[in-house]
Design a protein around this motif. Sequence first.
Motif, PDB file in Angstrom:
ATOM      1  N   GLU A  67      22.435  14.926  15.383  1.00  0.00           N
ATOM      2  CA  GLU A  67      22.133  15.404  16.733  1.00  0.00           C
ATOM      3  C   GLU A  67      21.771  14.229  17.640  1.00  0.00           C
ATOM      4  OE1 GLU A  67      22.537  18.418  17.848  1.00  0.00           O
ATOM      5  OE2 GLU A  67      23.151  19.174  15.883  1.00  0.00           O
ATOM      6  N   LEU A  95      24.901  12.310  18.572  1.00  0.00           N
ATOM      7  CA  LEU A  95      25.644  12.986  19.634  1.00  0.00           C
ATOM      8  C   LEU A  95      24.969  12.781  20.981  1.00  0.00           C
ATOM      9  CD1 LEU A  95      26.525  16.269  17.702  1.00  0.00           C
ATOM     10  CD2 LEU A  95      28.151  14.510  18.442  1.00  0.00           C
ATOM     11  N   ARG A  96      23.653  12.695  20.977  1.00  0.00           N
ATOM     12  CA  ARG A  96      22.918  12.433  22.217  1.00  0.00           C
ATOM     13  C   ARG A  96      23.221  11.025  22.720  1.00  0.00           C
ATOM     14  NH1 ARG A  96      17.569  11.240  22.427  1.00  0.00           N
ATOM     15  NH2 ARG A  96      17.301  11.842  20.247  1.00  0.00           N
ATOM     16  N   VAL A 145      26.632  13.616  24.745  1.00  0.00           N
ATOM     17  CA  VAL A 145      27.008  15.030  24.656  1.00  0.00           C
ATOM     18  C   VAL A 145      25.849  15.891  25.140  1.00  0.00           C
ATOM     19  CG1 VAL A 145      27.626  16.911  23.093  1.00  0.00           C
ATOM     20  CG2 VAL A 145      28.598  14.628  22.759  1.00  0.00           C
ATOM     21  N   ARG A 146      26.157  16.838  26.027  1.00  0.00           N
ATOM     22  CA  ARG A 146      25.161  17.785  26.512  1.00  0.00           C
ATOM     23  C   ARG A 146      25.642  19.198  26.248  1.00  0.00           C
ATOM     24  NH1 ARG A 146      24.323  16.557  32.635  1.00  0.00           N
ATOM     25  NH2 ARG A 146      26.557  16.109  32.504  1.00  0.00           N
ATOM     26  N   PRO A 175      26.326  22.845  24.255  1.00  0.00           N
ATOM     27  CA  PRO A 175      26.916  23.173  22.954  1.00  0.00           C
ATOM     28  C   PRO A 175      27.904  22.100  22.503  1.00  0.00           C
ATOM     29  CG  PRO A 175      26.935  25.075  24.416  1.00  0.00           C
ATOM     30  CD  PRO A 175      26.547  23.904  25.254  1.00  0.00           C
ATOM     31  N   VAL A 176      27.833  21.767  21.227  1.00  0.00           N
ATOM     32  CA  VAL A 176      28.721  20.741  20.668  1.00  0.00           C
ATOM     33  C   VAL A 176      29.927  21.419  20.029  1.00  0.00           C
ATOM     34  CG1 VAL A 176      28.905  18.814  19.059  1.00  0.00           C
ATOM     35  CG2 VAL A 176      26.722  19.277  20.212  1.00  0.00           C
ATOM     36  N   ASP A 195      32.696  22.405  17.514  1.00  0.00           N
ATOM     37  CA  ASP A 195      32.668  22.280  16.055  1.00  0.00           C
ATOM     38  C   ASP A 195      33.476  21.083  15.575  1.00  0.00           C
ATOM     39  OD1 ASP A 195      31.037  24.472  15.842  1.00  0.00           O
ATOM     40  OD2 ASP A 195      32.667  25.890  15.429  1.00  0.00           O
ATOM     41  N   LEU A 244      34.055  18.225  17.089  1.00  0.00           N
ATOM     42  CA  LEU A 244      33.337  16.971  17.336  1.00  0.00           C
ATOM     43  C   LEU A 244      32.182  16.809  16.357  1.00  0.00           C
ATOM     44  CD1 LEU A 244      32.869  14.434  18.986  1.00  0.00           C
ATOM     45  CD2 LEU A 244      31.535  15.816  20.607  1.00  0.00           C
ATOM     46  N   ARG A 245      31.452  17.903  16.117  1.00  0.00           N
ATOM     47  CA  ARG A 245      30.345  17.817  15.175  1.00  0.00           C
ATOM     48  C   ARG A 245      30.848  17.444  13.777  1.00  0.00           C
ATOM     49  NH1 ARG A 245      25.304  19.566  15.361  1.00  0.00           N
ATOM     50  NH2 ARG A 245      25.699  20.838  17.201  1.00  0.00           N
ATOM     51  N   ALA A 248      31.656  13.809  13.698  1.00  0.00           N
ATOM     52  CA  ALA A 248      30.437  13.001  13.688  1.00  0.00           C
ATOM     53  C   ALA A 248      29.789  13.020  12.307  1.00  0.00           C
ATOM     54  CB  ALA A 248      29.462  13.513  14.742  1.00  0.00           C
ATOM     55  N   ASN A 294      21.432  12.377  30.950  1.00  0.00           N
ATOM     56  CA  ASN A 294      20.733  12.556  29.674  1.00  0.00           C
ATOM     57  C   ASN A 294      19.659  11.493  29.558  1.00  0.00           C
ATOM     58  OD1 ASN A 294      20.220  13.548  27.059  1.00  0.00           O
ATOM     59  ND2 ASN A 294      22.397  13.864  26.692  1.00  0.00           N
TER      60      ASN A 294
END
Length: 218
Positions: free
Chosen positions: A5, A8-9, A13-14, A16-17, A19, A21-22, A25, A214
């Motif tokens: 997480e 991603l920050r 990424v802001r 909902p991520v 799926d 991309l998650r 990652a 962010n």
Amino acid sequence: MLNVEEALRYLGVRGPVPDGLRGQAEDVAAQLTARITPRFVYRVFPLLREGERLSLSGTGIVLPGRTAGTLLAQCDQAVLLACTLGSGFDAMLRAEQARDMARAVLLDACGSAWVESGCDAAEAQLQRRLPGRYRTDRFSPGYGDLPLQVQPQVCAALDAGRRLGLSVTESLLLNPAKSVTAVIGLSDTPQRARIRGCAYCSMRESCTLRKGGNHCGS
């Protein structure tokens, strides 16, 4: 453990991520943690006060400004910390950039999260070794009004070149790239002063996270 997480920050990424991309990652994070382990060193120094002047005994390091003054107000010692992913990460990133730039961007973000995890591990070890001592938030040269100019002195006090292969460039950045130095105050009483965000950071005008709406969570 690498915080995906947080990676991603760092990526900006802001909301909902996706799926996909998650999943990418998480795959990159698993590859990174299997190959690279953060390494760290730290030392504890008596904190000296001469009026409003704060310095670390035996180092020649002066910690100027209100950031250090506020966070260390109740402390009698300070910890210098350095953590790095080493040159192996830089080589890994260059190889990925030659193969797949999108994946390289993910790797870079994961590297930022991984070196912070190394700092967390150092603090956990510090807590085990010094039970009953309370820590401030860690803060780094370049944050708030603590100048980057103290970076070479921090590395010298930690012998970080020999112990971690860490050096400081002419522009006062750390090499290898995924490296962090920080100061942590130690006190006999719980510490309530906290890092207070972008307004106090010297990187606020150039920070890509801030430009994207962010922040780094500090």
